[in-house]
Design an enzyme around this catalytic site. Structure first.
Site, PDB file in Angstrom:
ATOM      1  N   ASP A  10       0.875  -1.174   0.000  1.00 50.74           N
ATOM      2  CA  ASP A  10       0.000   0.000   0.000  1.00 50.74           C
ATOM      3  C   ASP A  10       0.911   1.222   0.000  1.00 50.74           C
ATOM      4  O   ASP A  10       2.124   1.105   0.187  1.00 50.74           O
ATOM      5  CB  ASP A  10      -0.890  -0.018   1.255  1.00 50.74           C
ATOM      6  N   SER A  11       0.301   2.380  -0.169  1.00 54.13           N
ATOM      7  CA  SER A  11       1.087   3.614  -0.102  1.00 54.13           C
ATOM      8  C   SER A  11       1.572   3.883   1.331  1.00 54.13           C
ATOM      9  O   SER A  11       2.489   4.671   1.528  1.00 54.13           O
ATOM     10  CB  SER A  11       0.241   4.786  -0.581  1.00 54.13           C
ATOM     11  N   TYR A  42      -0.874   8.526  -2.385  1.00 54.67           N
ATOM     12  CA  TYR A  42      -0.879   8.332  -3.834  1.00 54.67           C
ATOM     13  C   TYR A  42      -2.129   8.968  -4.471  1.00 54.67           C
ATOM     14  O   TYR A  42      -2.156   9.266  -5.648  1.00 54.67           O
ATOM     15  CB  TYR A  42      -0.946   6.835  -4.170  1.00 54.67           C
ATOM     16  N   GLY A  43      -3.186   9.077  -3.659  1.00 52.52           N
ATOM     17  CA  GLY A  43      -4.530   9.303  -4.194  1.00 52.52           C
ATOM     18  C   GLY A  43      -4.778  10.595  -4.938  1.00 52.52           C
ATOM     19  O   GLY A  43      -5.739  10.689  -5.693  1.00 52.52           O
ATOM     20  N   THR A  75      -6.303   2.755  -4.608  1.00 50.19           N
ATOM     21  CA  THR A  75      -5.794   3.671  -5.635  1.00 50.19           C
ATOM     22  C   THR A  75      -4.951   2.927  -6.681  1.00 50.19           C
ATOM     23  O   THR A  75      -5.098   3.154  -7.880  1.00 50.19           O
ATOM     24  CB  THR A  75      -4.956   4.776  -4.953  1.00 50.19           C
ATOM     25  N   GLU A 152      -2.750   8.826   8.361  1.00 47.73           N
ATOM     26  CA  GLU A 152      -1.287   8.655   8.455  1.00 47.73           C
ATOM     27  C   GLU A 152      -0.707   9.449   9.627  1.00 47.73           C
ATOM     28  O   GLU A 152       0.352   9.127  10.149  1.00 47.73           O
ATOM     29  CB  GLU A 152      -0.607   9.071   7.143  1.00 47.73           C
TER      30      GLU A 152
END
Ligand code: DGL
Length: 271
Positions: A10-11, A42-43, A75, A152
């Site tokens: 994942d990011s 990333y989105g 994403t 995050e």
């Protein structure tokens, strides 16, 4: 019997929602997790950039001898799944299709909401799959670009005034449309389940992308004879592209196990 690990990426932290499900439904499997914490989110990026990052993430994971990869990122799945599958021989599972199937099982009114990153909503991928599986379904999509940076930064708990304010702003208009099912189309969002449920109320069922893809992976391993010995206890290794401490702190809370001093930092630009 196949004891090779499964790669999950994942990011950032979001893919841990899939790891938690994998730990429950495939406890015997070894996992290699990569969170691209240096480049999250990333989105809001273009498809080209997301694909470039995703290719590097896959190349890093393939430096291990893996049996499959789970893209634990909405994403990357919505923008790059087909390309990554075409470029790699090893099985790669994304989050969109399994999540859509679950949402269609759950909805009674066929009015389904989808919240995800800007890139995922722009791609139209969730909507396209829902419509392919059920042409009668009505889909209402809504990007929630502030959710990932807040998660995050550890701002995902009920009672946090910032996340609750942002959630109300994004979700109240969606609730007013009368949907009965809401897809959490970004794997970070299940960390916000309580906050989201508080706004949407008990009449809206939440469907989480990470969980459903874990079940899909289980089916795929079984169908291809790739399951590990079921009596063993699998282990997980964690890699990130920036300093591990923040990731470890939130991951420990979320996975309910102490993973401090466990995650290793790698230089993703080398891949
Ligand atoms: N967990 C990713 C997803 O499922 C986060 C996207 C991001 O980095 O913006 O979409």
């Amino acid at each position: 019997m196949d004891m090779r690990p499964i790669g999950v990426f994942d990011s950032g932290l979001g893919g841990l929602t899939a790891v938690r499900s994998l730990r429950q439904i495939l406890p015997e499997e070894n996992l290699i997790y990569f969170g691209d914490t240096a480049r999250v989110p990333y989105g809001g990026r273009s498809r080209e950039t997301i694909l470039k990052y995703a290719r590097q993430d896959v190349r890093f994971l393939k430096s291990f001898d893996l049996k499959a990869i789970l893209i634990a990122c909405g994403t990357v799945t919505t923008t790059s799944l087909d390309t990554l599958q075409a470029e790699n021989t090893l099985p790669i599972v994304g989050v969109v299709e399994p999540t859509c199937r679950r949402a269609l099982l759950v909805t009674k009114t066929k009015k389904v909401g989808i919240i995800a990153t800007l890139a995922s909503i722009r791609s139209g991928a969730y909507e396209a799959v829902l419509r392919r599986l059920d042409p009668e379904v009505e889909v209402i999509g809504k990007p929630c670009p502030l959710f990932v940076p807040l998660v995050e930064n550890g701002r995902f708990r009920r009672g946090d005034v910032v996340i609750e304010t942002v959630a109300r702003e994004y979700l109240e208009p969606l609730k007013a449309t009368g949907i009965d099912t809401l897809i959490l189309g970004c794997t970070h969002y299940p960390l916000l389940t309580e906050v989201i449920a508080d706004v949407m109320g008990p009449e809206v069922t939440l469907v989480s992308a990470g969980e459903e893809s874990a079940f899909e992976l289980k089916r795929l391993l079984k169908a291809n004879g790739l399951r590990a010995e079921e009596t063993r206890q699998g282990e997980a290794e964690f890699y990130v592209s920036d300093q591990p401490e923040d990731f470890e702190r939130i991951a420990s809370v979320f996975l309910q196990e102490d993973i401090r001093h466990v995650a290793r930092r790698i230089d993703i630009d080398r891949y």
